[in-house]
Design an enzyme around this catalytic site. Structure first.
Site, PDB file in Angstrom:
ATOM      1  CE  LYS A 111       5.622  -4.991  -1.453  1.00 56.89           C
ATOM      2  NZ  LYS A 111       6.108  -3.619  -1.478  1.00 56.89           N
ATOM      3  CE  LYS A 158      -0.040   0.830  -3.479  1.00 52.37           C
ATOM      4  NZ  LYS A 158      -0.503   1.723  -2.446  1.00 52.37           N
ATOM      5  CE  LYS A 170       7.588   0.863  -6.675  1.00 50.29           C
ATOM      6  NZ  LYS A 170       6.823   2.060  -6.356  1.00 50.29           N
TER       7      LYS A 170
HETATM    8  P1  TYM Z   1       3.231   2.019  -0.174  1.00 48.74           P
HETATM    9  O1  TYM Z   1       2.228   2.950  -0.736  1.00 48.74           O
HETATM   10  O2  TYM Z   1       3.850   1.008  -1.069  1.00 48.74           O
HETATM   11  O3  TYM Z   1       2.609   1.228   1.049  1.00 48.74           O
HETATM   12  C1  TYM Z   1       1.996   1.915   2.136  1.00 48.74           C
HETATM   13  C2  TYM Z   1       2.292   1.217   3.439  1.00 48.74           C
HETATM   14  O4  TYM Z   1       1.834  -0.141   3.390  1.00 48.74           O
HETATM   15  C3  TYM Z   1       2.891  -1.015   3.732  1.00 48.74           C
HETATM   16  N1  TYM Z   1       2.758  -2.240   2.932  1.00 48.74           N
HETATM   17  C4  TYM Z   1       2.774  -3.471   3.444  1.00 48.74           C
HETATM   18  N2  TYM Z   1       2.913  -3.903   4.718  1.00 48.74           N
HETATM   19  C5  TYM Z   1       2.881  -5.238   4.930  1.00 48.74           C
HETATM   20  N3  TYM Z   1       2.728  -6.138   3.911  1.00 48.74           N
HETATM   21  C6  TYM Z   1       2.596  -5.752   2.625  1.00 48.74           C
HETATM   22  N4  TYM Z   1       2.436  -6.631   1.653  1.00 48.74           N
HETATM   23  C7  TYM Z   1       2.616  -4.351   2.350  1.00 48.74           C
HETATM   24  N5  TYM Z   1       2.510  -3.607   1.212  1.00 48.74           N
HETATM   25  C8  TYM Z   1       2.603  -2.333   1.594  1.00 48.74           C
HETATM   26  C9  TYM Z   1       4.164  -0.266   3.358  1.00 48.74           C
HETATM   27  O5  TYM Z   1       5.279  -0.758   4.074  1.00 48.74           O
HETATM   28  C10 TYM Z   1       3.804   1.142   3.752  1.00 48.74           C
HETATM   29  O6  TYM Z   1       3.990   1.353   5.128  1.00 48.74           O
HETATM   30  N6  TYM Z   1       7.359   4.780   0.191  1.00 48.74           N
HETATM   31  C11 TYM Z   1       6.090   4.490   0.820  1.00 48.74           C
HETATM   32  C12 TYM Z   1       5.189   5.697   0.957  1.00 48.74           C
HETATM   33  C13 TYM Z   1       5.815   6.868   1.644  1.00 48.74           C
HETATM   34  C14 TYM Z   1       6.074   6.969   3.034  1.00 48.74           C
HETATM   35  C15 TYM Z   1       6.621   8.272   3.217  1.00 48.74           C
HETATM   36  C16 TYM Z   1       5.926   6.102   4.108  1.00 48.74           C
HETATM   37  C17 TYM Z   1       6.169   8.033   1.073  1.00 48.74           C
HETATM   38  N7  TYM Z   1       6.665   8.882   2.012  1.00 48.74           N
HETATM   39  C18 TYM Z   1       7.031   8.716   4.485  1.00 48.74           C
HETATM   40  C19 TYM Z   1       6.319   6.551   5.384  1.00 48.74           C
HETATM   41  C20 TYM Z   1       6.868   7.839   5.550  1.00 48.74           C
HETATM   42  C21 TYM Z   1       5.369   3.454  -0.024  1.00 48.74           C
HETATM   43  O7  TYM Z   1       5.612   3.288  -1.194  1.00 48.74           O
HETATM   44  O8  TYM Z   1       4.378   2.829   0.587  1.00 48.74           O
END
Ligand code: TYM
Length: 349
Positions: free
Chosen positions: A210, A213, A127
């Site tokens: 990947k 968004k 990032k």
């Molecule tokens: P975030 O907001 O990027 O994504 C949310 C969830 O979606 C999954 N994900 C995917 N899975 C499969 N293929 C993809 N292309 C894909 N894009 C996103 C992510 O793995 C995630 O599970 N850091 C985290 C948010 C967070 C969190 C937490 C998660 C903050 N605190 C505590 C679990 C526990 C994040 O940026 O997810």
């Protein structure tokens, strides 16, 4: 100390089976979020767990968010959770900033995690890119807040997509170091739950990236709010190779785009990759793509219709989040208090 019992039972003996997971309200929901995370969240809600799901707005602001967009995206994400099957009567659903204990425990963990550990976080490196001097301090300490999200509830299981694996390893390292530093078996070593055919959904334009968004190309992803026509068009235009589909999974090796579309099909249909290929093996993409888009529309259209309906009553969404936040604070407050006590902070009566 972390005792042998906990080492052999990674989630920690004696802890309630509790799930925590979160999604950033930093843009629309994608098919990656749905298949990699939310679909599993819904299944776990119906299993033998207490489930806590969050819109991590404090994480979202580690990169610039327009305040109006943030509010809108947070409500839309809440609508997405509910439309996908998260039932606020069964799961605790709220936005992170309404539960101050996350940020409070995050500070303690900033003092537990080591710079060397944080420097190894690949998501930060990706990032920040070449812009390292100019990104927010919050983006660097993002994973300590994530550890706090999980551990402030003593959560034992964390369903996520594959991209979050390293952050969950760090969460375990922080829990283990805290327990070790203070000589107490207090935080569980939460287990990542990375399961299913679509733990890493790839871009429709580039099978090595990947689905995200934040990709500048909207054609690279399916958004949960896309119309049936958009979904069909994006799948029709998805990058593929010229060969027919193989009849077993091994034949997908070195065919990232083909593998991605088959994985998506399998996850949407609740089938294994082998089952999909037993049916579709030998077909050309010109035949498989319409099958996939029919399936995607059939599964996603009811969700996007329900999201649009829920978004018409924002007061109701805000009310649901308020109730969820209250329930979340009731679990988090005593765990934070005990943490402060362990660390040596005076707690006046
Ligand atoms: P975030 O907001 O990027 O994504 C949310 C969830 O979606 C999954 N994900 C995917 N899975 C499969 N293929 C993809 N292309 C894909 N894009 C996103 C992510 O793995 C995630 O599970 N850091 C985290 C948010 C967070 C969190 C937490 C998660 C903050 N605190 C505590 C679990 C526990 C994040 O940026 O997810």
């Amino acid at each position: 100390m972390v005792d042998a019992d906990q080492a052999s039972n990674p989630a920690g003996a004696g802890f309630t089976k509790r799930v925590f997971s979160g999604i950033q309200p930093s843009g629309g929901l994608t098919l990656g979020n749905y298949l990699g995370a939310i679909k599993r969240f819904v299944e776990m809600q119906e299993e033998d767990y207490e489930t806590i799901y969050c819109m991590v707005d404090l994480h979202a602001i580690t990169v610039w968010q327009d305040p109006e967009d943030l509010r809108r995206n947070t409500r839309e994400l809440a609508a997405g959770y509910i439309a996908s099957g998260i039932d606020p009567a069964k799961s605790i659903l709220f936005n992170q900033s309404q539960v101050p204990q996350h940020a409070q425990l995050g500070w303690i963990f900033n003092c537990v995690a080591r710079m060397g550990w944080m420097n190894r976080m690949t998501q930060f490196k990706d990032k920040a890119g070449k812009n390292r001097e100019n990104v927010s301090v919050g983006l660097f300490s993002y994973p300590t807040l994530m550890a706090a999200d999980i551990l402030v509830y003593h959560a034992t299981h964390v369903p996520v997509g594959e991209d979050q694996k390293q952050h969950l390893e760090l969460t375990r390292d922080i829990a283990a170091k805290f327990n070790n530093d203070f000589g107490i078996d207090f935080f569980p070593l939460a287990e990542p739950v990375i399961e299913g055919a679509a733990t890493r959904v790839m871009s429709l334009r580039d099978g090595s990236k990947k689905m995200s968004k934040s990709d500048p190309s909207d054609a690279s992803r399916i958004n949960m709010t896309d119309s049936a026509e958009d979904i069909a068009r994006k799948i029709r235009k998805a990058k593929t190779d010229p060969d027919a589909l193989p009849s077993e999974a091994a034949g997908l090796e070195n065919r990232p785009e083909a593998r991605n579309l088959v994985n998506i099909y399998a996850a949407l249909a609740d089938m294994s990759v082998d089952q999909v290929l037993a049916e579709a093996g030998g077909r050309q993409f010109s035949q498989f793509k319409p099958m996939l888009s029919d399936l995607a529309v059939a599964k996603l259209a009811p969700i996007s219709t329900e999201m649009a309906r829920l978004m018409q009553d924002q007061a109701e969404i805000d009310r649901i989040l308020g109730v969820g936040a209250q329930a979340a604070r009731e679990i988090a407050a005593p765990i934070l208090d005990r943490t402060y006590e362990i660390v040596g902070m005076i707690r006046s009566a």
